[in-house]
Design a protein around this motif. Structure first.
Motif, short mmCIF file in Angstrom:
data_model
loop_
_atom_site.label_atom_id
_atom_site.label_comp_id
_atom_site.label_asym_id
_atom_site.label_seq_id
_atom_site.Cartn_x
_atom_site.Cartn_y
_atom_site.Cartn_z
N SER A 161 0.80 -1.23 0.00
CA SER A 161 0.00 0.00 0.00
C SER A 161 0.83 1.28 0.00
CB SER A 161 -0.96 0.02 1.20
OG SER A 161 -2.07 -0.84 0.98
N TRP A 162 2.11 1.19 0.36
CA TRP A 162 2.98 2.36 0.35
C TRP A 162 4.15 2.12 -0.58
CZ3 TRP A 162 0.01 1.49 4.64
CH2 TRP A 162 -0.64 2.60 5.19
N GLU A 163 4.58 3.16 -1.27
CA GLU A 163 5.70 3.02 -2.20
C GLU A 163 7.00 2.75 -1.45
OE1 GLU A 163 7.41 5.19 -6.23
OE2 GLU A 163 6.21 6.36 -4.80
N LYS A 164 7.17 3.40 -0.30
CA LYS A 164 8.34 3.18 0.53
C LYS A 164 7.87 2.96 1.98
CE LYS A 164 11.50 6.09 -2.17
NZ LYS A 164 12.41 7.28 -2.11
N ILE A 165 8.57 2.11 2.70
CA ILE A 165 8.23 1.85 4.09
C ILE A 165 9.50 1.83 4.93
CG2 ILE A 165 6.18 0.51 3.47
CD1 ILE A 165 7.81 -2.04 4.13
N ILE A 166 9.32 1.79 6.24
CA ILE A 166 10.43 1.67 7.17
C ILE A 166 10.60 0.19 7.51
CG2 ILE A 166 11.35 2.39 9.40
CD1 ILE A 166 9.11 4.61 9.32
N ILE A 167 11.77 -0.33 7.32
CA ILE A 167 12.04 -1.71 7.75
C ILE A 167 12.34 -1.68 9.24
CG2 ILE A 167 13.57 -3.71 7.54
CD1 ILE A 167 14.09 -2.87 4.64
N ARG A 168 11.48 -2.32 10.01
CA ARG A 168 11.67 -2.40 11.46
C ARG A 168 12.04 -3.85 11.80
NH1 ARG A 168 11.89 2.69 13.77
NH2 ARG A 168 10.17 4.01 13.04
N GLU A 175 14.29 5.28 22.61
CA GLU A 175 13.54 6.17 21.72
C GLU A 175 14.29 6.49 20.44
OE1 GLU A 175 12.46 10.08 20.05
OE2 GLU A 175 14.25 9.67 21.26
N SER A 176 15.59 6.52 20.50
CA SER A 176 16.38 6.88 19.32
C SER A 176 16.17 5.92 18.17
CB SER A 176 17.87 6.94 19.68
OG SER A 176 18.34 5.67 20.11
N GLN A 177 15.86 4.64 18.48
CA GLN A 177 15.67 3.65 17.43
C GLN A 177 14.38 3.88 16.63
OE1 GLN A 177 16.37 0.50 20.56
NE2 GLN A 177 17.07 -0.64 18.76
N THR A 178 13.47 4.66 17.18
CA THR A 178 12.22 4.91 16.46
C THR A 178 12.43 5.85 15.29
OG1 THR A 178 11.56 6.78 17.85
CG2 THR A 178 10.92 4.57 18.58
N HIS A 179 13.54 6.57 15.28
CA HIS A 179 13.85 7.49 14.18
C HIS A 179 14.62 6.71 13.13
CE1 HIS A 179 12.50 10.77 16.72
NE2 HIS A 179 13.29 10.33 17.67
N LYS A 180 13.94 6.36 12.07
CA LYS A 180 14.56 5.53 11.02
C LYS A 180 14.01 5.95 9.67
CE LYS A 180 15.80 0.74 10.00
NZ LYS A 180 15.62 -0.69 10.36
N ALA A 181 14.88 5.99 8.68
CA ALA A 181 14.50 6.46 7.35
C ALA A 181 13.69 5.41 6.59
CB ALA A 181 15.75 6.83 6.56
N LEU A 182 12.99 5.88 5.59
CA LEU A 182 12.31 4.98 4.68
C LEU A 182 13.33 4.21 3.86
CD1 LEU A 182 9.64 7.51 3.34
CD2 LEU A 182 9.17 5.58 4.86
N SER A 183 13.07 2.95 3.63
CA SER A 183 13.92 2.13 2.77
C SER A 183 13.45 2.25 1.33
CB SER A 183 13.86 0.67 3.21
OG SER A 183 14.38 0.50 4.50
N THR A 184 14.35 1.94 0.39
CA THR A 184 13.91 1.89 -0.99
C THR A 184 12.96 0.71 -1.16
OG1 THR A 184 15.67 0.41 -1.73
CG2 THR A 184 16.14 2.79 -1.73
N ARG A 185 12.21 0.74 -2.23
CA ARG A 185 11.27 -0.36 -2.48
C ARG A 185 12.02 -1.68 -2.66
NH1 ARG A 185 6.04 -0.42 -2.90
NH2 ARG A 185 4.97 -2.01 -4.14
N THR A 186 13.13 -1.64 -3.35
CA THR A 186 13.91 -2.85 -3.55
C THR A 186 14.44 -3.40 -2.23
OG1 THR A 186 14.57 -2.18 -5.78
CG2 THR A 186 15.95 -3.81 -4.69
N GLU A 187 14.93 -2.53 -1.37
CA GLU A 187 15.42 -2.96 -0.05
C GLU A 187 14.29 -3.62 0.75
OE1 GLU A 187 18.88 0.44 0.71
OE2 GLU A 187 16.81 0.78 1.37
N ALA A 188 13.10 -3.02 0.70
CA ALA A 188 11.97 -3.59 1.44
C ALA A 188 11.59 -4.96 0.90
CB ALA A 188 10.78 -2.64 1.38
#
Length: 506
Positions: A161-168, A175-188
């Protein structure tokens, strides 16, 4: 909602019908100093992971979040009159939503809740094995495979449903771990496919009836195949490779058969049947104090049945069901039409085939519609008349594997290998003769038709259209003038995520 008493949403820590201990486990306290002592703690933790499946956190949320996000964007439905009372639902239907839409936000949050719980369980398994009551190798493998599958499944739902997502993929300790960039679609996709493949190697082939609803190898390899099939269209430079990997995954889905009574898979009379690979579990039983029911029966029912009139059958969907004419057994239309909707047909004129009633008991000249969905309605009026019902919702069926595998073969240039699989589904579920045509174009068209009538209201239609590059065409034909593939093929990152995650600047 109408006269039905609203019960506040609650966290469903477990939902597996047929496995009462798993069903009634309370949501555990994951505090590391108190928890993760033995296998029982891991099982309880897993119950919480399952509890997030497909917005099954409350009796209303499966409809108000899952179906609003997944179904309202498709052309198989028309919004009913009551939807006008809920502007944020209507926004999904009309493609006027923004990143503050509550259904979109809840969908995003629910899947990440499931991911977080799965990460906790994977941490817990390691803790049990290193400092607790160590489990057997088989138990460790099966439970790890379960957690890996569920983590991958929630990521899969998000990337669809999303073009890019955060891999968790890690246990959160600060709390610092909650700040994470979006991954590329290929990475996801790489992450999801790796997780599903590993899960498939660890999960059991089947389970006893006491564990009905818990995942197996079949579930892992079904979704792995779906992931690779989707990637074959998205990453055209690797299409042949991904089609081959999809085929290999689907070939590992064994031990299932098509269910001859199509409608029984949705009315509560044939739960977890031989075709079911993964099924969202509900139950009418409340004897132990648990409550695992939903209200989708009222969503699809017309006002004349005291329904809420949220989801109607679109004209396109109605016509697609009947387009081949009366060529099924007994001079009937495609049997899946009768298993999916109520409509003006001699079958419904007598015999009480609408929960004990006939067509004229439900519809007259003043009716807002002349046909409605019946999927997810229970089999009897007494069950239907309850405020909540316990009909299951299939998430992955063997028919899906067969038709996706047929699509793989056809895209590989082998329509002759696809046709027998298509005809198997047509014969068993539709009670129909073999398809006509034999070339690649004819098979592609047939697959598109079969998927539409086979999986209506099972929430694959929007994603099928996107995979085939037909969203603009379908939405234009449906009169959905607010749609643009460049804008609406994927959902926006929720504002809540943007405001709380320092690594996202969308």
């Amino acid at each position: 909602m109408k006269k039905i008493i609203y019960i506040a949403s609650f966290l469903c820590a477990a939902l597996l019908a047929g496995c009462d201990d798993f069903l009634t486990t309370e949501s555990p306290d994951f505090s590391t100093d108190k928890y993760w002592r033995d296998k029982a703690d891991v099982e309880a933790g897993l119950s919480a992971v399952y509890g997030q499946l497909d917005n099954r956190t409350g009796s209303y949320t499966v409809a108000e979040v899952k179906f609003v996000v997944e179904t309202f964007r498709s052309d198989e439905m028309v919004k009913g009159q009551d939807v006008n009372n809920y502007p944020e639902w209507a926004a999904l239907y009309g493609f006027t939503y923004n990143n503050e839409n509550s259904s979109i936000k809840e969908y995003w949050m629910n899947n990440y809740n499931g991911i977080n719980y799965a990460n906790n369980v994977l941490y817990g398994i390691d803790k049990v094995q290193t400092s607790g009551e160590k489990m057997s190798a088989d138990d460790e493998n099966h439970l790890t495979g379960e957690a890996l599958f569920l983590r991958a499944y929630y990521h899969f739902k998000l990337i669809m449903s999303w073009e890019k997502i955060i891999i968790r993929n890690e246990y959160l300790t600060g709390e610092s771990q909650t700040h994470k960039a979006l991954s590329t679609r290929t990475e996801a996709w790489d992450f999801i496919c790796t997780e599903l493949d590993k899960a498939g190697s660890m999960l059991p082939q089947d389970r006893p009836s006491s564990e009905a609803g818990r995942v197996t190898k079949g579930a892992a390899y079904s979704y792995l195949g779906w992931a690779y099939l989707t990637r074959a269209y998205e990453e055209s430079d690797k299409k042949a490779e991904y089609l081959g990997l999809a085929e290999a995954a689907f070939n590992k889905v064994t031990g299932y058969e098509l269910e001859s009574d199509y409608g029984s898979m949705f009315d509560g009379t044939n739960k977890n049947c031989k075709e079911s690979i993964l099924e969202l579990q509900f139950t009418n039983s409340t004897a132990d104090g648990t409550f695992h029911k939903h209200v989708l029966h009222f969503w699809v029912a017309p006002g004349s049945m005291s329904g809420w009139d949220e989801i109607r059958v679109s004209d396109m969907m109605y016509n697609e069901f009947l387009k081949e004419g009366r060529i099924a057994e007994g001079n009937m239309y495609d049997a899946r039409a009768y298993g999916s909707m109520m409509f003006d047909d001699p079958y419904y004129y007598e015999g009480g085939h609408i929960l004990g009633y006939n067509y004229d008991d439900i519809y007259d000249e003043n009716s807002a519609t002349r046909y409605n969905y019946r999927k997810y309605m229970p089999s009897t009026w007494s069950d239907y008349a309850q405020n909540y019902v316990g009909t299951n919702m299939p998430l992955m069926r063997y028919a899906n594997v067969l038709l996706m595998k047929a699509e793989v073969y056809n895209e590989q240039g082998h329509p002759e290998k696809a046709i027998p699989l298509i005809n198997e589904v047509r014969s068993v579920h539709g009670k129909l003769p073999a398809m006509t045509g034999s070339d690649q174009a004819a098979v592609k068209a047939q697959i598109e038709h079969e998927r539409l009538v086979e999986f209506t209201l099972e929430n694959s239609r929007f994603y099928d259209l996107r995979r085939w590059g037909k969203l603009d065409e379908a939405m234009k034909a449906d009169g959905r003038t607010g749609f643009s593939a460049s804008t609406h093929s994927f959902l926006p990152i929720p504002l809540m995520e943007i405001q709380t995650n320092n690594e996202i600047n969308e």
